[in-house]
Design a protein around this motif. Structure first.
Motif, PDB file in Angstrom:
ATOM      1  N   SER A   1      -3.932  -7.036 -10.203  1.00 12.02           N
ATOM      2  CA  SER A   1      -3.231  -6.055 -11.024  1.00 12.02           C
ATOM      3  C   SER A   1      -3.276  -6.439 -12.493  1.00 12.02           C
ATOM      4  CB  SER A   1      -1.777  -5.918 -10.565  1.00 12.02           C
ATOM      5  OG  SER A   1      -1.712  -5.547  -9.215  1.00 12.02           O
ATOM      6  N   GLU A   2      -3.088  -7.724 -12.771  1.00 14.84           N
ATOM      7  CA  GLU A   2      -3.082  -8.185 -14.153  1.00 14.84           C
ATOM      8  C   GLU A   2      -4.427  -7.934 -14.819  1.00 14.84           C
ATOM      9  OE1 GLU A   2      -2.135 -12.260 -16.708  1.00 14.84           O
ATOM     10  OE2 GLU A   2      -2.131 -12.278 -14.521  1.00 14.84           O
ATOM     11  N   GLN A   3      -5.516  -8.224 -14.103  1.00 12.90           N
ATOM     12  CA  GLN A   3      -6.849  -8.011 -14.658  1.00 12.90           C
ATOM     13  C   GLN A   3      -7.120  -6.525 -14.890  1.00 12.90           C
ATOM     14  OE1 GLN A   3      -9.082 -10.149 -15.714  1.00 12.90           O
ATOM     15  NE2 GLN A   3      -8.016 -12.010 -15.104  1.00 12.90           N
ATOM     16  N   VAL A   4      -6.660  -5.682 -13.957  1.00 12.64           N
ATOM     17  CA  VAL A   4      -6.871  -4.239 -14.112  1.00 12.64           C
ATOM     18  C   VAL A   4      -6.105  -3.732 -15.326  1.00 12.64           C
ATOM     19  CG1 VAL A   4      -6.478  -1.974 -13.069  1.00 12.64           C
ATOM     20  CG2 VAL A   4      -7.339  -3.851 -11.667  1.00 12.64           C
TER      21      VAL A   4
ATOM     22  N   GLY B   1      -0.960  -2.164  -6.962  1.00 10.72           N
ATOM     23  CA  GLY B   1       0.269  -2.727  -6.425  1.00 10.72           C
ATOM     24  C   GLY B   1       0.586  -4.075  -7.031  1.00 10.72           C
ATOM     25  N   SER B   2       1.831  -4.462  -6.910  1.00 13.30           N
ATOM     26  CA  SER B   2       2.267  -5.788  -7.317  1.00 13.30           C
ATOM     27  C   SER B   2       2.930  -6.432  -6.120  1.00 13.30           C
ATOM     28  CB  SER B   2       3.234  -5.705  -8.499  1.00 13.30           C
ATOM     29  OG  SER B   2       3.580  -6.993  -8.949  1.00 13.30           O
ATOM     30  N   HIS B   3       3.334  -7.668  -6.252  1.00 14.17           N
ATOM     31  CA  HIS B   3       3.981  -8.341  -5.133  1.00 14.17           C
ATOM     32  C   HIS B   3       4.884  -9.439  -5.651  1.00 14.17           C
ATOM     33  CE1 HIS B   3       1.318 -11.894  -5.442  1.00 14.17           C
ATOM     34  NE2 HIS B   3       0.413 -11.018  -5.803  1.00 14.17           N
ATOM     35  N   ASN B   4       5.809  -9.828  -4.814  1.00 17.31           N
ATOM     36  CA  ASN B   4       6.763 -10.870  -5.171  1.00 17.31           C
ATOM     37  C   ASN B   4       6.261 -12.196  -4.625  1.00 17.31           C
ATOM     38  OD1 ASN B   4       9.013 -12.098  -6.135  1.00 17.31           O
ATOM     39  ND2 ASN B   4      10.401 -11.340  -4.567  1.00 17.31           N
TER      40      ASN B   4
ATOM     41  N   ARG C   1       5.816  -0.626  -7.645  1.00 18.33           N
ATOM     42  CA  ARG C   1       6.703  -1.604  -7.033  1.00 18.33           C
ATOM     43  C   ARG C   1       7.663  -0.880  -6.106  1.00 18.33           C
ATOM     44  NH1 ARG C   1       6.506  -3.682 -12.442  1.00 18.33           N
ATOM     45  NH2 ARG C   1       5.835  -5.866 -12.502  1.00 18.33           N
ATOM     46  N   PRO C   2       8.147  -1.548  -5.077  1.00 17.68           N
ATOM     47  CA  PRO C   2       9.144  -0.907  -4.201  1.00 17.68           C
ATOM     48  C   PRO C   2      10.435  -0.660  -4.953  1.00 17.68           C
ATOM     49  CG  PRO C   2       8.927  -3.237  -3.669  1.00 17.68           C
ATOM     50  CD  PRO C   2       7.830  -2.908  -4.638  1.00 17.68           C
TER      51      PRO C   2
ATOM     52  N   THR D   1       0.826  -1.198   0.000  1.00 16.56           N
ATOM     53  CA  THR D   1       0.000   0.000   0.000  1.00 16.56           C
ATOM     54  C   THR D   1       0.864   1.254   0.000  1.00 16.56           C
ATOM     55  OG1 THR D   1      -1.953  -1.005   1.024  1.00 16.56           O
ATOM     56  CG2 THR D   1      -1.620   1.346   1.384  1.00 16.56           C
ATOM     57  N   ASP D   2       1.981   1.238   0.738  1.00 19.22           N
ATOM     58  CA  ASP D   2       2.867   2.396   0.779  1.00 19.22           C
ATOM     59  C   ASP D   2       3.398   2.715  -0.608  1.00 19.22           C
ATOM     60  OD1 ASP D   2       2.491   2.607   3.488  1.00 19.22           O
ATOM     61  OD2 ASP D   2       4.314   1.507   4.007  1.00 19.22           O
TER      62      ASP D   2
END
Length: 210
Positions: free
Chosen positions: A132-135, A116-119, A147-148, A23-24
């Motif tokens: 995220s992919e669908q959006v 956002g994405s995530h690992n 991404r950070p 979220t950050d």
């Protein structure tokens, strides 16, 4: 009769807030664009998965989820106001996250969606989450995947040289490469670096060696 002055351009940024560590990154990216785009307004959206049926499910659980969502949005909105003085609106919706994000973006006529994405564990590369992919696939406006900043986690990509990074920071970007790597970029092979100085009126390109 005096003509009315035109309304200022409206730039709508929709940030999807999911309440986890990324979220950050989403909020930081959304605020960066909100502060630089004229007439920007920031909309924050948190989506709750379909709530339990009040008749057949647990009403207490549904109430707790809604209260937690409101608290999250209040906290996020307050954080955003510390660095953005424009209009901020928060939204809470229930349903499939990607659909609610895309639908609200459509309703608001959003110019940019930030998600956002995530690992994923067990993988050594960054992947888009399913939401995220669908959006990205279905939104009718631009989508930014936040991404950070830092390590890529991709084995094929080397981490940046600390000396180069320090030199770029200390010189304000005027010097890009340290002594050890300067020779690598002097005669690029497959990579073109182009700069135009204020005193140079023409165009100059460095062609990579064949």
């Amino acid at each position: 009769m005096t003509a009315q002055s035109p309304s200022p351009a409206r730039t709508v940024i929709l940030a999807a807030i999911d309440g986890v560590e990324r979220t950050d990154d989403v909020l930081r990216s959304a605020l960066l664009h909100a502060r630089t785009l004229p007439g920007a307004e920031l909309h924050l959206l948190h989506v709750i998965e379909p709530l339990p049926d009040p008749v057949n499910g647990n009403v207490t659980v549904a109430t707790q989820l809604l209260e937690a969502a409101r608290a999250l949005m209040d906290e996020t909105t307050e954080s955003a106001r510390q660095s953005f003085s424009g209009r901020i609106c928060s939204h809470v919706a229930t349903g499939r996250p990607w659909r609610e994000i895309v639908q609200l973006a459509m309703n608001l006529q959003a110019d940019l969606i930030v998600v956002g994405s995530h690992n994923k564990r067990g993988l050594e590369r960054w992947l888009l989450g399913s939401v995220s992919e669908q959006v990205v696939r279905k939104a009718s406006c631009e989508v930014l995947v936040a991404r950070p900043k830092g390590g890529t986690g991709i084995p094929e990509i080397e981490p940046p040289c600390p000396e180069c990074v320090a030199l770029q920071a200390s010189s304000g970007g005027q010097q890009l490469w340290c002594t050890r790597h300067d020779h690598r970029h002097a005669h690029p092979r497959g990579h073109v670096h182009y700069e135009q100085t204020p005193s140079f009126g023409g165009s100059m390109f460095i062609r990579p060696n064949q």
